[in-house]
Design an enzyme around this catalytic site. Structure first.
Site, short mmCIF file in Angstrom:
data_model
loop_
_atom_site.label_atom_id
_atom_site.label_comp_id
_atom_site.label_asym_id
_atom_site.label_seq_id
_atom_site.Cartn_x
_atom_site.Cartn_y
_atom_site.Cartn_z
N ASP A 293 -5.45 1.71 -2.99
CA ASP A 293 -6.10 2.12 -1.74
C ASP A 293 -5.39 3.30 -1.10
O ASP A 293 -4.30 3.70 -1.52
CB ASP A 293 -6.17 0.92 -0.78
CG ASP A 293 -4.87 0.14 -0.69
OD1 ASP A 293 -3.84 0.64 -1.15
OD2 ASP A 293 -4.90 -0.98 -0.16
N ASN B 280 -4.36 -11.98 6.19
CA ASN B 280 -5.73 -12.50 6.33
C ASN B 280 -6.43 -12.67 4.98
O ASN B 280 -7.63 -12.85 4.92
CB ASN B 280 -6.56 -11.57 7.23
CG ASN B 280 -6.73 -10.17 6.64
OD1 ASN B 280 -6.25 -9.90 5.54
ND2 ASN B 280 -7.42 -9.31 7.35
N GLU C 73 -11.14 -6.33 3.25
CA GLU C 73 -10.97 -7.25 4.36
C GLU C 73 -11.94 -8.44 4.22
O GLU C 73 -12.92 -8.36 3.45
CB GLU C 73 -11.25 -6.51 5.67
CG GLU C 73 -10.29 -5.35 5.94
CD GLU C 73 -8.89 -5.78 6.37
OE1 GLU C 73 -8.43 -6.87 5.97
OE2 GLU C 73 -8.25 -5.01 7.12
N HIS D 234 -6.56 -10.40 2.49
CA HIS D 234 -7.11 -9.20 1.83
C HIS D 234 -6.28 -8.81 0.61
O HIS D 234 -5.09 -9.10 0.53
CB HIS D 234 -7.29 -8.03 2.81
CG HIS D 234 -6.05 -7.31 3.23
ND1 HIS D 234 -5.83 -6.89 4.53
CD2 HIS D 234 -4.97 -6.88 2.54
CE1 HIS D 234 -4.68 -6.26 4.60
NE2 HIS D 234 -4.13 -6.25 3.41
C1 GLP Z 1 -1.52 -3.45 2.95
C2 GLP Z 1 -1.99 -3.01 1.57
C3 GLP Z 1 -2.08 -4.17 0.62
C4 GLP Z 1 -0.83 -5.03 0.70
C5 GLP Z 1 -0.72 -5.58 2.10
C6 GLP Z 1 0.47 -6.50 2.26
O1 GLP Z 1 -2.55 -3.82 3.77
N1 GLP Z 1 -3.24 -2.33 1.61
O2 GLP Z 1 -2.28 -3.68 -0.71
O3 GLP Z 1 -0.90 -6.05 -0.23
O4 GLP Z 1 -0.57 -4.47 2.98
O5 GLP Z 1 1.63 -5.76 2.52
P1 GLP Z 1 3.08 -6.33 2.50
O6 GLP Z 1 3.44 -6.48 1.07
O7 GLP Z 1 3.92 -5.27 3.17
O8 GLP Z 1 3.05 -7.61 3.24
#
Ligand code: GLP
Length: 262
Positions: free
Chosen positions: A69, A140, A147, A142
């Protein structure tokens, strides 16, 4: 689905590295293709892979990497863009060449242009054929920036971020207002195309999302539950992230069996 529960962060990184390297090694023709994620969670894995490169046990010089992304409105040179983040946290760490790093382009003059760029990225992804997709999970549920409510068959597209996701990611920006409101993300259908998925989650803040994704119903309400459809998934958790799982005993028994090659 294999669920591996690690005693600590180092062990989680080791389990994930093994799952990634085995997945890449099973490619039959052409150069390996790795699907990569941003966020704090995969950093331990990238560091473990870097140690293997240093020991001569792995080499990503010919590996192509495809990001999940990108934020809409940030150029690829912006320091908080996922492109820059991956250059710093992946390319410079494990040796994927910058020219082999592919990221969605969320920057353009118009919405139509960004929509077209997203479709082109999706086609590129399909053409490349991702061997292993690394995934984190949002609080959440995702994955990527899909989302809750995302179509289980969705493709790479623009997606509005929830207030919760923007708040979770505000730590990387100068306050909440600076966090982009939209992203371009691989769709859930795009992610399912990878030959293997390796989902990593650590910390108690992920425990609810993990339990819903692994043991709840397949539902757009928890986008990560889509991994239940995939035939080759490895989930690597720490104790805190695993704390709400009902079938914990079974996962441990199955993992013990794996160690003995059964
Ligand atoms: C972001 C990214 C996701 C990732 C998520 C969790 O929203 N788009 O790909 O998995 O954060 O991040 P973290 O690993 O920092 O908790």
């Amino acid at each position: 689905m294999e669920v591996l529960i690690a005693a600590n962060a180092e062990e989680a990184a080791t389990f994930a590295a093994e799952a990634v390297l085995h997945g890449l090694a099973s490619r039959k023709t052409g150069n390996p293709v790795l699907g990569v994620a941003t966020g704090s969670t995969p950093l331990g894995l990238y560091s473990e892979l870097a140690q293997r490169v240093a020991r001569g046990e792995a080499d990503f010089g010919s590996t192509s990497a495809y990001a999940l992304d990108e934020y809409v409105g940030l150029e690829g040179t912006h320091e908080q863009s996922y492109r820059q983040t991956l250059i710093n946290e992946l390319c410079h760490v494990i040796g994927v060449k910058e020219e082999n790093l592919h990221t969605p382009n969320g920057f353009g003059d118009s919405e139509e242009q960004i929509i077209a760029q997203a479709a082109a990225y999706d086609a590129q992804l399909t053409e490349a054929g991702v061997d292993v997709q690394i995934l984190g999970i949002g609080t959440n549920g995702h994955i990527g920036f899909n989302e809750p409510g995302s179509s289980l068959g969705s493709r790479t597209r623009i997606k509005r971020l929830t207030a919760q996701t923007r708040a979770d990611n505000a730590r990387f920006f100068d306050g909440l207002d600076a966090v982009p409101t939209h992203s371009v993300t691989q769709g859930l259908g795009s992610i399912l195309q990878a030959r293997r998925l390796v989902l990593i989650a650590t910390g108690s803040q992920k425990a609810d999302a993990v339990a819903t994704a692994l043991e709840g119903a397949l539902s757009a309400a928890c986008p990560a539950s889509v991994i239940q459809l995939h035939p080759d998934v490895v989930v690597v958790l720490d104790e805190a992230a695993a704390s709400n799982l009902k079938n914990r005993r079974y996962y441990d028994d199955a993992a013990a069996g794996l160690q003995f090659g059964i």
